[in-house]
Write a protein that holds these residues in place. Sequence first.
Motif, PDB file in Angstrom:
ATOM      1  N   GLN A 239       0.851  -1.190   0.000  1.00  0.00           N
ATOM      2  CA  GLN A 239       0.000   0.000   0.000  1.00  0.00           C
ATOM      3  C   GLN A 239       0.883   1.235   0.000  1.00  0.00           C
ATOM      4  O   GLN A 239       2.084   1.132   0.229  1.00  0.00           O
ATOM      5  CB  GLN A 239      -0.917   0.039   1.218  1.00  0.00           C
ATOM      6  N   ILE A 240       0.293   2.392  -0.230  1.00  0.00           N
ATOM      7  CA  ILE A 240       1.014   3.648  -0.048  1.00  0.00           C
ATOM      8  C   ILE A 240       1.011   3.948   1.442  1.00  0.00           C
ATOM      9  O   ILE A 240      -0.044   3.940   2.076  1.00  0.00           O
ATOM     10  CB  ILE A 240       0.354   4.789  -0.841  1.00  0.00           C
ATOM     11  N   HIS A 241       2.181   4.212   2.002  1.00  0.00           N
ATOM     12  CA  HIS A 241       2.281   4.545   3.428  1.00  0.00           C
ATOM     13  C   HIS A 241       2.048   6.033   3.659  1.00  0.00           C
ATOM     14  O   HIS A 241       1.276   6.435   4.512  1.00  0.00           O
ATOM     15  CB  HIS A 241       3.644   4.146   3.986  1.00  0.00           C
ATOM     16  N   HIS A 242       2.751   6.875   2.890  1.00  0.00           N
ATOM     17  CA  HIS A 242       2.553   8.313   3.020  1.00  0.00           C
ATOM     18  C   HIS A 242       2.935   9.034   1.738  1.00  0.00           C
ATOM     19  O   HIS A 242       3.639   8.498   0.894  1.00  0.00           O
ATOM     20  CB  HIS A 242       3.326   8.887   4.215  1.00  0.00           C
TER      21      HIS A 242
ATOM     22  N   GLN B 105      -2.827  11.708   9.711  1.00  0.00           N
ATOM     23  CA  GLN B 105      -3.251  10.322   9.469  1.00  0.00           C
ATOM     24  C   GLN B 105      -4.529  10.378   8.648  1.00  0.00           C
ATOM     25  O   GLN B 105      -5.465  11.089   8.995  1.00  0.00           O
ATOM     26  CB  GLN B 105      -3.514   9.607  10.794  1.00  0.00           C
TER      27      GLN B 105
ATOM     28  N   SER C  71      -5.371   4.450   6.713  1.00  0.00           N
ATOM     29  CA  SER C  71      -4.131   3.757   7.066  1.00  0.00           C
ATOM     30  C   SER C  71      -2.903   4.414   6.429  1.00  0.00           C
ATOM     31  O   SER C  71      -1.792   3.921   6.564  1.00  0.00           O
ATOM     32  CB  SER C  71      -4.211   2.286   6.635  1.00  0.00           C
ATOM     33  N   GLN C  72      -3.096   5.538   5.741  1.00  0.00           N
ATOM     34  CA  GLN C  72      -1.989   6.260   5.123  1.00  0.00           C
ATOM     35  C   GLN C  72      -1.759   7.584   5.849  1.00  0.00           C
ATOM     36  O   GLN C  72      -2.564   8.011   6.661  1.00  0.00           O
ATOM     37  CB  GLN C  72      -2.264   6.533   3.635  1.00  0.00           C
ATOM     38  N   GLN C  73      -0.646   8.215   5.509  1.00  0.00           N
ATOM     39  CA  GLN C  73      -0.313   9.497   6.117  1.00  0.00           C
ATOM     40  C   GLN C  73       0.048  10.519   5.052  1.00  0.00           C
ATOM     41  O   GLN C  73       0.478  10.174   3.950  1.00  0.00           O
ATOM     42  CB  GLN C  73       0.878   9.347   7.069  1.00  0.00           C
TER      43      GLN C  73
END
Length: 126
Positions: free
Chosen positions: A6-9, A46, A49-51
Amino acid sequence: MIEVQQIHHVSLAVTDIERAKRFYREILCLEEIDRPNFGFPGAWYQIGSQQLHLIVYPEAKTLRGTNELSSREGHFAFRVKSYDETLRWFKEKGVTIYENPTSKSGFAQIFVADPDGNLIELNTEQ
């Protein structure tokens, strides 16, 4: 092989952190989360689930130098619950928008720019 999960941030360069924080808090309604002290200003948010990370870096090559809106410029997208409510909110706040409710992408899109010209798409299914 790389298996991306997934993309985290997403990180964006900004020039004025207080101005940027007002936009992301008051216009996009994001809540700031704790951020480590890196020795330079910034802010984290936040989003599910990503930032989203804002980094003060006036020399960044990614700063566009314009708030002109175009769906073809580099941008990131938020999925929103209601196109109509999002549109109404931006109009109430006097935010300049680019609307594309019948995009060929299959998403109803609204584009805005933050104070430094970073482009943000807000979309829903058509």
